[in-house]
Design an enzyme around this catalytic site. Structure first.
Site, PDB file in Angstrom:
ATOM      1  N   HIS A  39      -3.303   5.523   4.089  1.00  0.00           N
ATOM      2  CA  HIS A  39      -4.245   4.490   3.675  1.00  0.00           C
ATOM      3  C   HIS A  39      -3.836   3.109   4.194  1.00  0.00           C
ATOM      4  CE1 HIS A  39      -6.086   1.834   0.512  1.00  0.00           C
ATOM      5  NE2 HIS A  39      -7.110   2.651   0.680  1.00  0.00           N
ATOM      6  N   ASP A  77       0.854  -1.195   0.000  1.00  0.00           N
ATOM      7  CA  ASP A  77       0.000   0.000   0.000  1.00  0.00           C
ATOM      8  C   ASP A  77       0.886   1.239   0.000  1.00  0.00           C
ATOM      9  OD1 ASP A  77      -2.298   1.850   0.880  1.00  0.00           O
ATOM     10  OD2 ASP A  77      -3.268  -0.112   0.835  1.00  0.00           O
ATOM     11  N   SER A 123     -11.161  -1.024  -0.668  1.00  0.00           N
ATOM     12  CA  SER A 123      -9.904  -0.968   0.087  1.00  0.00           C
ATOM     13  C   SER A 123     -10.054  -1.593   1.453  1.00  0.00           C
ATOM     14  CB  SER A 123      -9.464   0.490   0.287  1.00  0.00           C
ATOM     15  OG  SER A 123      -8.709   0.950  -0.781  1.00  0.00           O
TER      16      SER A 123
END
Lengths: 207, 679
Positions: free
Chosen positions: B286, B252, B472
């Site tokens: 994230h 990520d 996600s």
């Protein structure tokens, strides 16, 4: 439509990269106009791919955000594209002057890494990609390391690293930008290797 | 208020200096003889607090400063008058109780100076509440002593009181045993005020777990009870299964390895930072939230829990420098030790046919064949958030690849999340869309570096957020479920794991018209794949699973069509391939290579029909952000999970229709590759 362009692909050899002549791509019914016209070919394994040069964008690699960008100094009106993150920054220019700005950025900081920006479609909003440098070569599986090394030397290239994703897959060093695309196409079309492709930076998004 | 107190204190001080000492007269100039008056006062002992207010005969309030040793009321009384001194307001800071002795009587012929005021500092107890305790042996301490064994959840109080004004500090010298818990203390230290301390919170569970409806949906956020991934029965089983020994790589934009609710699960020195080559991938925001969904630590008194709260975590911050070389590296880095690789990213969800690179596919193939010591790394991939474009997960050359599991998303009611993309390539969904501000509760970058700035309706503690969502969030939830399954049966190969997940998935949103039963007897749906992942069912199935046989693949010759696709015509062009002797009795995945051209691919509907009659809708009429003009390659590879368990032999038909006016194109050729096993 974008017709098959294989027949139009110039034999690159060691010459400068030549854009492929744009085939008839006549957008109709007003759904969207094709904004980009100059296309290039690259090879993804056995598959031939087209990219569209975006003259309003340039890429700058490796400039930490807190340091002044050479592109920004060369072209103060440049604006970072949304989603630029990490080592790659995509700059939008206030015109189609990418080639000129790239030259100026290299003059400002010759050690910097810059690239034209391509799109995976003729629309400006299509996925973007750029060339930070390097070529990935799938050498024939029966080649020995010494054969690979000797061939690489003979081409004036050097090995950056081996990728452990299959037999005899190596990353060769090149300058960023068109040099990477040109080198990849030249190696691929030589027929000596299984395939060769540029080391692309590619736009992605978190989900 | 401060000014008034200051004046009062000055008056009291002045009186101490000049108000006593003998009789005084009434107003001057009076013809009557003066009546002598006398002061009323005494001594004070032990006064350290402030705000003590003495009173004479129900009035004549006299403020007394801390540490004063004597006092005299301003009011003087004549001989024969009664006096009564009392405490109107007790001292505070520290809290004290002052009592008066010899405080009343009759004024004689001299000043009254025998009143005694004695002050003692009050003591208060220290206590609070223990929650989430399941183990035994927990001991609390206050100020390094006063050991207090805790037998269970609920209120506790240290037996030794603490003087007002003194400090207290509650700690955990002995953690509970048996459940591998770590209890943490909040509001555990301070200065004792004017009352018992009752707000010390000792949490041995996960304080935010009650908000994690995706793990245990009781309807707490307005959703439907039971619409979760059903992990709690797996955690609570004997033996408990929480992902121990299973490593999840989070590929990520970064992973904050020192995050308080992740660090215990992070494998030291095994992460990778593509910006600087170090083993600390702390960057972005994230990936830290993604990591928490998969494997935030449980039972530590912090935050919530991941689906596999005892799984190990490593982070590769590929998105900080996503090149072809780094992409291949991240898919295979230390693959022998990586059980699951979560990827909550991909090409823009813009409706275009965005392919994957050959190097990436080589890397995935390497991971599935050599990862996890030959059993294969499991790749979970966010199916895409372009549900409103509408994008289709099959236009994403990574999410539709056979080596990954495309994970879609549902809401807290089990219905497709509005952003979740459809696709014949979908494997399973997990919940990620909440309502009313209750999305997924997970870890966030420490402080205000992440999504949460500490502003309501998000948590005041900005180390966590309740706003995470998208595919996600769905993908790492699936990765967590997979970690539980692989702890239960680490011998599953990547192919077995896929089948176990499909076979144990829960058929959600039963009213959806897209559900069909395919020729392999699997429920399948273009919105949901095989359904919602169910950890309890998957673990139960995995425990008795016998691995399937060796993989067999069969590639058909390319069928040439070379036909114009009639514009805006529902009939379109169909072509069939007859498969014979494939040796595949049970398909595990089908790749469809479509070669053609069109000036606007969004006009195309492409449907594959299997010999069983099962259809795979590979492309549907749609728009693209900025237009669907041009594709990088005229050969497009689609993927289909929908034929799982069916046989490969027979007639396969591909129908291509142009269902919108004006733009035109050609169906040039097509080819199928089957992956599966003999039976």
């Amino acid at each position: 439509m974008l017709s098959k362009t294989m027949g139009l692909l110039p034999l690159l050899g060691a010459l400068a990269l030549v854009p492929v002549a744009q085939a008839q791509d006549t957008p109709s019914k007003g759904k969207a106009a094709a904004a980009l016209a100059t296309v290039y070919i690259w090879h993804d394994g056995e598959s031939e791919h087209t990219v569209w040069l975006n003259p309003a964008l340039v890429a700058e690699f490796g400039a930490p955000p807190h340091k002044e960008s050479a592109v920004k100094r060369a072209h103060p009106a440049a604006v970072a594209e949304p989603g630029s993150r990490g080592l790659a920054r995509i700059w939008r220019l206030d015109g189609d002057g990418a080639e000129h700005v790239l030259r100026q950025a290299r003059a400002v900081n010759p050690a910097g890494k810059y690239s034209p920006v391509f799109s995976d479609g003729p629309a400006d909003g299509a996925r973007k990609r750029a060339l930070p440098g390097g070529v990935i070569v799938y050498f024939k599986p029966d080649w020995t390391e010494s054969q690979i090394s000797a061939w690489t030397d003979s081409q004036g290239l050097s090995i950056a690293r081996k990728l452990e994703i299959g037999p005899n897959i190596y990353v060769l060093k090149t300058a960023p930008g068109f040099a990477a695309l040109e080198t990849a196409n030249r190696i691929h079309q030589s027929g000596i290797v299984v395939s060769a492709q540029p080391n692309w930076w590619v736009q992605v998004t978190t989900r | 208020m401060k000014i008034r107190l200051g004046i009062a204190a000055s008056i009291a001080t002045a009186c101490f200096a000049g108000c006593g000492g003998g009789p005084s007269s009434n107003a001057p100039g009076s013809s009557a003889p003066p009546v002598p008056t006398y002061t009323i006062g005494g001594t004070i002992a032990g006064l350290t607090g402030s705000g003590l207010l003495l009173q004479l005969n129900g009035g004549g309030n006299l403020p007394v400063n801390p540490n004063a040793t004597a006092f005299t009321f301003i009011t003087q009384l004549a001989s024969g008058a009664a006096y009564a001194a009392s405490v109107l307001t007790q001292a505070t800071g520290p809290s004290q109780t002052c009592t008066v002795t010899n405080g009343s009587g009759t004024v004689g012929s001299a000043n009254v100076a025998g009143i005694s005021v004695s002050c003692t500092t009050n003591s208060f107890t220290i206590g609070g509440t223990v929650s989430g305790l399941t183990g035994t042996g927990l001991v609390l301490q206050n100020n390094g002593g006063s050991n207090l064994p805790i037998g269970g959840n609920g209120a506790f109080t240290f037996t030794t009181p603490i003087l007002s004004g003194a400090t207290y500090a509650v700690t955990v010298p002995t953690q509970p045993t048996g459940q591998s818990q770590t209890c943490s203390v909040t509001s555990g230290s301070g200065t004792v005020g004017a009352g018992n301390v009752t707000n010390v919170a000792v949490s041995c569970g996960d304080p935010l777990f009650a908000d994690q409806w995706h793990l245990q949906n009781t309807g707490q956020a307005g959703g439907t009870a039971g619409q979760d991934v059903n992990v709690v029965p797996v955690w609570n089983a004997t033996p408990s299964i929480k992902g121990a020994g299973v490593r999840i790589a989070v590929v990520d934009d970064g992973l904050e390895i020192a995050h308080e609710d992740l660090s215990a699960n992070v494998v030291a020195g095994q992460s990778h930072n593509y910006l600087n080559g170090t083993a600390d991938p702390t960057s972005g925001d994230h990936g830290t939230s993604v990591s928490g969904v998969a494997a935030a630590r449980d039972l530590n008194g912090l935050g919530g829990a991941g689906a596999a709260p005892r799984a190990s975590l490593v982070g590769y911050n590929l998105l900080q420098d996503l090149t072809s070389v780094n992409e291949a590296d991240a898919m295979t880095r230390n693959a022998a030790a990586v059980f699951a690789s979560n990827n909550s990213w991909g090409a823009p969800d813009d409706g275009r046919w965005n392919g994957s690179a050959a190097t990436w596919r080589s890397a995935i193939n390497t991971g599935t064949s050599t990862g996890r010591n030959g059993r294969g790394t499991i790749y979970t991939w966010a199916a895409g958030n372009g549900g409103t474009v509408p994008d289709n997960s099959n236009y994403d050359g990574q999410a539709n690849y056979r080596g990954v599991l495309a994970i879609c998303a549902v809401g807290d009611d089990g219905v497709r999340a509005f952003y979740s993309e459809r696709g014949a390539n979908l494997w399973v969904c997990t919940p990620s869309q909440g309502r009313g501000g209750h999305a997924i509760t997970t870890t966030d970058r420490t402080g205000t570096l992440g999504f949460n700035a500490g502003v309501a309706p998000d948590y005041a503690n900005a180390n966590y957020t309740n706003t995470f969502n998208g595919t996600s969030s769905a993908a790492p939830l699936a990765a967590g479920v997979i970690a539980l399954v692989l702890e239960a049966n680490p011998n599953l190969t990547w192919r077995d794991l896929r089948i176990v997940l499909a076979q144990s998935a829960r058929k959600n949103h039963a009213a959806d018209a897209d559900w069909v039963v395919n020729g392999g007897n699997f429920n399948i749906n273009h919105n949901y794949g095989f359904g919602v992942a169910d950890a309890n069912a998957a673990v139960a199935l995995a425990k008795t699973w016998v691995n399937v046989g060796a993989e067999v693949s069969f590639a058909t010759p390319t069928a040439t069509v070379n036909a114009a696709i009639p514009d805006n015509n529902a009939t379109g062009v169909s072509n069939s391939i007859t498969v014979a002797g494939s040796g595949i009795g049970k398909i595990e995945f089908v790749e469809i290579n479509f070669n053609g051209s069109h000036t606007y691919v969004g006009d195309l509907e492409i449907i594959l029909i299997a010999p069983s009659g099962t259809t795979s809708r590979l492309s549907e009429v749609h728009a693209c952000t900025g237009g669907c003009l041009g594709v990088p390659s005229n050969t497009w590879r689609f993927g289909s999970a929908r034929h799982l368990g069916e046989g490969a032999d027979g007639n396969w038909t591909l129908t291509v229709r142009d269902l919108a006016p004006l733009d035109t194109g050609t169906f040039t050729s097509w080819q199928l590759t089957f992956y599966g096993r003999a039976n």
